[in-house]
Design a protein around this motif. Sequence first.
Motif, PDB file in Angstrom:
ATOM      1  N   ASP A 173       3.296   1.728  -2.063  1.00 23.61           N
ATOM      2  CA  ASP A 173       3.804   1.889  -3.434  1.00 23.61           C
ATOM      3  C   ASP A 173       2.646   1.696  -4.414  1.00 23.61           C
ATOM      4  OD1 ASP A 173       4.927   1.488  -5.990  1.00 23.61           O
ATOM      5  OD2 ASP A 173       6.660   0.410  -5.193  1.00 23.61           O
ATOM      6  N   TYR A 174       2.150   2.791  -4.986  1.00 22.36           N
ATOM      7  CA  TYR A 174       0.982   2.715  -5.857  1.00 22.36           C
ATOM      8  C   TYR A 174       1.218   1.786  -7.060  1.00 22.36           C
ATOM      9  CZ  TYR A 174      -3.098   4.075  -8.572  1.00 22.36           C
ATOM     10  OH  TYR A 174      -4.273   4.054  -9.278  1.00 22.36           O
ATOM     11  N   CYS A 213       0.988  -1.711  -5.835  1.00 19.13           N
ATOM     12  CA  CYS A 213      -0.409  -1.971  -5.496  1.00 19.13           C
ATOM     13  C   CYS A 213      -1.211  -2.276  -6.768  1.00 19.13           C
ATOM     14  CB  CYS A 213      -0.996  -0.774  -4.754  1.00 19.13           C
ATOM     15  SG  CYS A 213      -2.626  -1.054  -4.061  1.00 19.13           S
ATOM     16  N   CYS A 214      -1.010  -1.498  -7.818  1.00 19.86           N
ATOM     17  CA  CYS A 214      -1.695  -1.741  -9.095  1.00 19.86           C
ATOM     18  C   CYS A 214      -1.316  -3.108  -9.661  1.00 19.86           C
ATOM     19  CB  CYS A 214      -1.352  -0.656 -10.108  1.00 19.86           C
ATOM     20  SG  CYS A 214      -2.155   0.915  -9.814  1.00 19.86           S
ATOM     21  N   ALA A 239      -6.759  -0.770  -6.795  1.00 22.40           N
ATOM     22  CA  ALA A 239      -5.730   0.103  -6.231  1.00 22.40           C
ATOM     23  C   ALA A 239      -6.236   1.542  -6.124  1.00 22.40           C
ATOM     24  CB  ALA A 239      -4.466   0.046  -7.082  1.00 22.40           C
ATOM     25  N   LYS A 240      -6.907   2.019  -7.164  1.00 21.99           N
ATOM     26  CA  LYS A 240      -7.433   3.389  -7.138  1.00 21.99           C
ATOM     27  C   LYS A 240      -8.459   3.559  -6.016  1.00 21.99           C
ATOM     28  CE  LYS A 240      -9.847   6.839  -9.863  1.00 21.99           C
ATOM     29  NZ  LYS A 240     -10.517   7.150 -11.108  1.00 21.99           N
ATOM     30  N   LEU A 280       0.805  -1.219   0.000  1.00 23.73           N
ATOM     31  CA  LEU A 280       0.000   0.000   0.000  1.00 23.73           C
ATOM     32  C   LEU A 280       0.836   1.267   0.000  1.00 23.73           C
ATOM     33  CD1 LEU A 280      -2.910  -1.091   2.344  1.00 23.73           C
ATOM     34  CD2 LEU A 280      -2.797  -1.116  -0.138  1.00 23.73           C
ATOM     35  N   LEU A 300      -8.175   4.958   1.732  1.00 22.80           N
ATOM     36  CA  LEU A 300      -7.106   5.262   2.681  1.00 22.80           C
ATOM     37  C   LEU A 300      -6.944   6.766   2.868  1.00 22.80           C
ATOM     38  CD1 LEU A 300      -4.403   2.621   1.696  1.00 22.80           C
ATOM     39  CD2 LEU A 300      -5.742   2.709   3.806  1.00 22.80           C
ATOM     40  N   TYR A 301      -7.045   7.517   1.782  1.00 18.76           N
ATOM     41  CA  TYR A 301      -6.949   8.973   1.856  1.00 18.76           C
ATOM     42  C   TYR A 301      -8.066   9.520   2.747  1.00 18.76           C
ATOM     43  CZ  TYR A 301      -6.666  13.864   0.439  1.00 18.76           C
ATOM     44  OH  TYR A 301      -6.552  15.232   0.456  1.00 18.76           O
ATOM     45  N   LEU A 311      -8.799   1.718  -3.346  1.00 15.25           N
ATOM     46  CA  LEU A 311      -8.107   1.531  -2.083  1.00 15.25           C
ATOM     47  C   LEU A 311      -7.418   2.819  -1.641  1.00 15.25           C
ATOM     48  CD1 LEU A 311      -7.201  -0.346   0.140  1.00 15.25           C
ATOM     49  CD2 LEU A 311      -5.445  -1.207  -1.368  1.00 15.25           C
ATOM     50  N   TYR A 312      -6.741   3.475  -2.556  1.00 19.96           N
ATOM     51  CA  TYR A 312      -6.073   4.734  -2.233  1.00 19.96           C
ATOM     52  C   TYR A 312      -7.077   5.830  -1.876  1.00 19.96           C
ATOM     53  CZ  TYR A 312      -1.155   3.678  -2.823  1.00 19.96           C
ATOM     54  OH  TYR A 312       0.116   3.199  -2.623  1.00 19.96           O
ATOM     55  N   GLU A 351      -7.225   8.669   6.399  1.00 21.90           N
ATOM     56  CA  GLU A 351      -6.100   9.448   6.918  1.00 21.90           C
ATOM     57  C   GLU A 351      -6.456  10.915   7.138  1.00 21.90           C
ATOM     58  OE1 GLU A 351      -3.152   8.604   3.954  1.00 21.90           O
ATOM     59  OE2 GLU A 351      -2.478   6.790   4.984  1.00 21.90           O
TER      60      GLU A 351
END
Length: 110
Positions: A16-17, A20-21, A29-30, A14, A36-37, A32-33, A40
């Motif tokens: 390293d995008y 992750c992809c 991955a998109k 997670l 997470l954003y 998930l990010y 956070e």
Amino acid sequence: MTVRFADKKLGKILADYGLCCKKMGSIRAKLLYLRLYALERSKTLEAVRHMSGRFHELSGNRKGQWACSLDHPYRLIFKPADHPIPCNEDGQYIWSKITSIEIIEIVDYH
């Protein structure tokens, strides 16, 4: 909110995008990010409760864990990491006081 990872391997993926992809596919991955954003940037778990991703408490053998949707049927699974976990007198978690979580896994538990 503070976000930690239960598993070093998952934390590495997670972080390293590109990795992750490669491991999870670009759509997951998109999403998930994005999730997470949102986690956070939120002060408490209550702040994400009504955001896209359907953040919700789990029950049954996953009681004490939360999930949010990724690409169907996958979910991001996490649990509160506050000590002690804020609860009311009925034992229900107080979303507005949870400020730390631990990412457990990404899974299709259906």
